[in-house]
Enzyme design. Structure first.
Site, mmCIF file in Angstrom:
data_model
loop_
_atom_site.group_PDB
_atom_site.id
_atom_site.type_symbol
_atom_site.label_atom_id
_atom_site.label_comp_id
_atom_site.label_asym_id
_atom_site.label_seq_id
_atom_site.Cartn_x
_atom_site.Cartn_y
_atom_site.Cartn_z
ATOM 1 N N GLU A 83 39.514 -35.088 -0.422
ATOM 2 C CA GLU A 83 39.130 -36.396 -0.989
ATOM 3 C C GLU A 83 38.566 -37.368 0.115
ATOM 4 O OE1 GLU A 83 42.475 -38.326 -3.254
ATOM 5 O OE2 GLU A 83 42.880 -36.437 -4.244
HETATM 6 C C1 LIG Z 1 43.303 -27.532 -1.231
HETATM 7 C C2 LIG Z 1 42.124 -27.949 -1.522
HETATM 8 C C3 LIG Z 1 41.909 -28.841 -2.816
HETATM 9 C C4 LIG Z 1 40.563 -29.177 -3.167
HETATM 10 N N1 LIG Z 1 40.270 -29.916 -4.242
HETATM 11 C C5 LIG Z 1 39.215 -30.004 -4.563
HETATM 12 C C6 LIG Z 1 38.618 -30.682 -6.120
HETATM 13 O O1 LIG Z 1 39.589 -30.769 -6.942
HETATM 14 N N2 LIG Z 1 37.320 -30.886 -6.225
HETATM 15 C C7 LIG Z 1 36.363 -30.658 -5.334
HETATM 16 O O2 LIG Z 1 35.286 -31.020 -5.722
HETATM 17 N N3 LIG Z 1 36.827 -30.424 -4.117
HETATM 18 C C8 LIG Z 1 38.140 -30.072 -3.745
HETATM 19 N N4 LIG Z 1 38.019 -29.625 -2.470
HETATM 20 C C9 LIG Z 1 37.265 -29.810 -1.532
HETATM 21 C C10 LIG Z 1 37.538 -30.703 -0.209
HETATM 22 O O3 LIG Z 1 37.075 -32.021 -1.003
HETATM 23 C C11 LIG Z 1 36.503 -30.284 0.835
HETATM 24 O O4 LIG Z 1 37.326 -29.253 1.482
HETATM 25 C C12 LIG Z 1 36.195 -31.631 1.779
HETATM 26 O O5 LIG Z 1 35.456 -32.420 1.041
HETATM 27 C C13 LIG Z 1 35.618 -31.022 3.127
HETATM 28 O O6 LIG Z 1 34.612 -30.173 2.891
HETATM 29 P P1 LIG Z 1 34.512 -28.664 3.525
HETATM 30 O O7 LIG Z 1 35.954 -28.036 3.700
HETATM 31 O O8 LIG Z 1 33.575 -27.770 2.882
HETATM 32 O O9 LIG Z 1 34.232 -29.076 4.983
HETATM 33 P P2 LIG Z 1 32.823 -29.286 5.721
HETATM 34 O O10 LIG Z 1 32.001 -30.195 4.977
HETATM 35 O O11 LIG Z 1 32.246 -27.947 5.951
HETATM 36 O O12 LIG Z 1 33.236 -29.819 7.204
HETATM 37 C C14 LIG Z 1 33.778 -29.056 8.298
HETATM 38 C C15 LIG Z 1 34.255 -30.075 9.393
HETATM 39 O O13 LIG Z 1 33.353 -31.109 9.762
HETATM 40 C C16 LIG Z 1 33.278 -32.248 9.699
HETATM 41 N N5 LIG Z 1 32.028 -32.661 9.199
HETATM 42 C C17 LIG Z 1 31.135 -32.497 8.342
HETATM 43 N N6 LIG Z 1 30.017 -33.264 7.999
HETATM 44 C C18 LIG Z 1 30.113 -34.240 9.114
HETATM 45 C C19 LIG Z 1 29.446 -35.434 9.749
HETATM 46 N N7 LIG Z 1 28.435 -35.631 9.175
HETATM 47 N N8 LIG Z 1 30.016 -35.773 10.924
HETATM 48 C C20 LIG Z 1 30.894 -35.524 11.553
HETATM 49 N N9 LIG Z 1 31.887 -34.683 11.158
HETATM 50 C C21 LIG Z 1 31.522 -33.889 9.791
HETATM 51 C C22 LIG Z 1 34.311 -32.262 8.430
HETATM 52 O O14 LIG Z 1 34.805 -33.666 8.561
HETATM 53 C C23 LIG Z 1 35.393 -31.179 8.653
HETATM 54 O O15 LIG Z 1 36.236 -31.562 9.785
HETATM 55 C C24 LIG Z 1 39.485 -29.114 -2.011
HETATM 56 C C25 LIG Z 1 39.796 -28.515 -0.867
HETATM 57 C C26 LIG Z 1 40.911 -27.942 -0.542
HETATM 58 C C27 LIG Z 1 41.264 -27.116 0.694
#
Ligand SMILES: Cc1cc2nc3c(=O)[nH]c(=O)nc-3n(C[C@H](O)[C@H](O)[C@H](O)COP(=O)(O)OP(=O)(O)OC[C@H]3O[C@@H](n4cnc5c(N)ncnc54)[C@H](O)[C@@H]3O)c2cc1C
Length: 618
Positions: free
Chosen positions: A429
């Site tokens: 979120e």
């Molecule tokens: C249990 C679970 C439930 C979920 N439920 C849903 C759902 O119902 N619907 C849905 O659509 N998604 C869902 N998600 C997805 C969730 O919203 C994403 O995991 C989240 O948006 C982060 O994306 P990512 O994990 O791909 O991390 P990434 O985007 O790959 O980021 C990796 C790291 O880099 C950091 N980062 C990325 N970009 C930047 C930047 N520009 N500057 C600084 N730091 C940065 C991030 O904060 C993170 O620490 C879920 C995920 C999980 C694990």
């Protein structure tokens, strides 16, 4: 190229442009936090602490009582954790009492309750079980009811809201394998059917909470680009999709560190025919819809955080009174008592923040996007620290599972599970980093409006000169007003013992605004890349907001005959002030550049020797 040699799918500029296009640019309603960053403390926006509407409280009371009974009777959270399933009779019971339609209007068969009543229900569930919270929250916070209520046509509402209120489980599908924090890279596509009466959806969505059991989804997909000022602009559009339609497939159920009972899956769409009338809002508005949905959608998480904190406090109170080591209960040893005192003060502030933002959302004429983002980010971070302290205070038993504690005949405090379930709150979120960036963008918005052209390398020389005059006129008045102000006695005297803290918030908000301006002058366009600097400014704003919420709530409770609330708010504010002072010390004097360089060296493999001596799995 990235460090691994793969070209990025979307350039940084393109990602920024997509995010900017989806931003809500208007500030038509008052925002306490936006003004705080602008150096103006508008305490009357949050004080007196809003009171819940009596009619809503009366209507919510029987529902919350039924929910409590149901949870007692049917929810064994450790069984959910072990088996990975929320029991069907609990799900049915939740449907029967209307728990899937808490905020859906009565005319559509919902309970028609407020945001505050909704988060109170979520808090009750969260105090027991993260998996069950995910079920209710993914459906109502981000699933179909939210966006449908805000952006649906009357026909769409008529068709879907009654089903959703009865318990047709829904989910929100944005994330994809290559789309995490940055939605610009969305690959799921929707193309118009040749007849023009439908969209044909193809793609894959990752980690869709409720995805494996949902009947209805809101899916964000790319639709054909639009040409704006001669340039192709990416379009992301939202659709309501029924999982019973041909071509919708659950490919995988995911398993995580915690939230074992949550039904989180990978969904595939193969030539799914989505009727034209299932497009939500407008073509190209999908990302904006997702962001606006999350503004209030992310308010359940702060209350979950407060509920987890309360549970930890209850566990610690019992444990630290009864566990005797070195001749005294562990709560009598100073090191442990320090943690307990801070836990109580923080729990008070966590609940103040969660309640306040929900009540502001209910009032309807406040812009709460920054408050909601802070509530999500700050409550997740503080509660995580508090849970970590709980594990520490419980010692070895904090690390032991409930099953093992039960087998040994010990009190089965689920601290280990709470920690596993909670960790994701700092990631989903809107991750902590993305929330910081979102808040920072809005915090500097006023400066960008006035002086943005001056620091934008793409602006022409003529526009820069015009911007220079505009900025000079604006800052000639603005800057002195952020230096001089009266924040001494008797301002805010109505807060009695807490008045010095409110005065601190007032003068520190001016300092925050000045420091933000100094950062813009000092770094110019490079400020965007100096995330650590921006994050510190955001952290100050978050602490000031939490202090405001805590003082306002304590004052209201004092008047209701609970003077001890003032002690909690006072201690909380003392610690928050210490954190603010520490942050200010390092805004400009820090090792950010050195750390960044070292990180890049690490990524290039220059220090790979540090990883020597490991046994790396083949
Ligand atoms: C249990 C679970 C439930 C979920 N439920 C849903 C759902 O119902 N619907 C849905 O659509 N998604 C869902 N998600 C997805 C969730 O919203 C994403 O995991 C989240 O948006 C982060 O994306 P990512 O994990 O791909 O991390 P990434 O985007 O790959 O980021 C990796 C790291 O880099 C950091 N980062 C990325 N970009 C930047 C930047 N520009 N500057 C600084 N730091 C940065 C991030 O904060 C993170 O620490 C879920 C995920 C999980 C694990």
């Amino acid at each position: 190229m990235t460090a691994t040699g793969t070209p990025p799918r979307v350039s940084a500029q393109e990602a920024r442009d997509v995010a900017e296009a989806a931003r809500e640019t208007e500030w038509t309603s008052p925002s306490f936090v936006a003004e705080l960053f602008n150096g103006r403390l508008l305490m009357d926006l949050v004080h007196p602490y809003p009171a819940p509407a009596p009619a809503d409280e009366a209507a919510a009371q029987p529902f919350l009582a039924a929910l409590e009974r149901l949870l007692h009777e049917k929810l064994d959270a450790d069984k959910v954790d072990r088996t990975g399933k929320v029991p069907p009779d609990l799900v049915q019971g939740l449907k029967d009492i209307g728990a899937f339609g808490i905020k859906i209007a009565k005319e559509y068969g919902g309970l028609g309750l407020s945001q505050l009543s909704y988060v109170r229900a979520i808090g009750m569930v969260s105090s027991l079980c993260g998996g069950t919270t995910a079920l209710l929250s993914a459906h109502q916070s981000i699933g179909v009811p939210g966006p449908l209520k805000h952006f649906g046509t009357p026909e769409q509402k008529q068709r879907y809201l009654p089903r959703l209120a009865k318990g047709a489980i829904s989910a929100f599908a944005l994330t994809e394998p290559n789309v995490g924090s940055d939605p610009a890279a969305i690959e799921t596509r929707a193309e118009r059917s040749p007849e023009g009466d439908a969209w044909i959806l193809n793609g894959e969505k990752l980690w869709c909470t409720n995805g494996t059991i949902a009947e209805l989804l809101v899916v964000m997909a790319r639709t054909p680009d639009k040409v704006v000022k001669g340039k192709a602009r990416k379009q992301i559009t939202a659709f309501i999709v029924e999982t019973s339609w041909p071509g919708v497939e659950v490919v995988h159920r995911c398993d995580f560190m915690g939230l074992k009972g949550a039904e989180i899956g990978v969904l595939r769409f193969t030539n799914v025919r989505v009727p034209r009338e299932n497009l939500l809002w407008q073509e190209g508005k999908g990302l904006k819809l997702a962001l606006i949905t999350l503004n209030t959608g992310r308010l359940s998480l702060p209350m979950s955080a407060a509920a987890s904190a309360k549970r930890c406090l209850e566990i610690v109170r019992h444990w630290a009174n009864t566990r005797v080591q070195w001749g005294a209960p562990v709560g009598k040893h100073d090191a442990v008592a320090q943690l307990i005192g801070q836990m109580a003060a923080n729990t008070f502030a966590l609940e103040a923040v969660a309640e306040l933002v929900s009540m502001l959302a209910d009032k309807g004429h406040y812009d709460i996007r920054l408050e909601a983002a802070i509530a999500k980010m700050w409550n997740a971070e503080r509660a995580w620290q508090l849970i970590d302290d709980t594990v520490q205070i419980k010692g070895g038993r904090g690390y032991e599972t409930v099953a093992s504690l039960t087998a040994r005949g010990e009190r089965p405090d689920p601290v280990e599970r709470i920690m596993r379930d909670f960790r994701i709150n700092l990631i989903f979120e809107g991750s902590g980093e993305i929330m910081h960036l979102f808040i920072a963008r809005e915090a500097v918005d006023r400066h960008l409006t006035v002086a943005g052209d001056l620091i934008d390398p793409r602006t022409s020389a003529g526009k820069k000169v015009a911007a220079l005059f505009r900025a000079a006129a604006f800052y000639a008045a603005w800057y002195p007003s952020r230096y001089f102000g009266w924040s001494g006695w008797p301002r805010y005297a109505e807060f009695a013992k807490l008045a010095p803290h409110v005065r601190f918030i007032e003068r520190t908000s001016r300092k925050l605004a000045r420091t933000t301006f100094h950062a813009m002058v000092r770094f110019g366009p490079k400020l965007e890349k100096r995330q650590s600097v921006l994050f510190r400014l955001v952290d100050v704003g978050a602490e000031l907001f939490a202090m405001s919420a805590a003082c306002s709530r304590a004052e209201a409770l004092r008047k209701q005959g609970k003077p001890e609330a003032v002690e909690l708010a006072d201690l909380f504010c003392r610690y928050a002030r210490g954190r603010v002072r520490d942050v200010f010390r390092t805004v400009f004097a820090n090792d950010d550049v050195r750390t960044y360089r070292l990180a890049q060296d690490v990524l290039q493999g220059r220090h790979a020797w540090l990883e020597g001596g490991l046994v790396v799995p083949k």
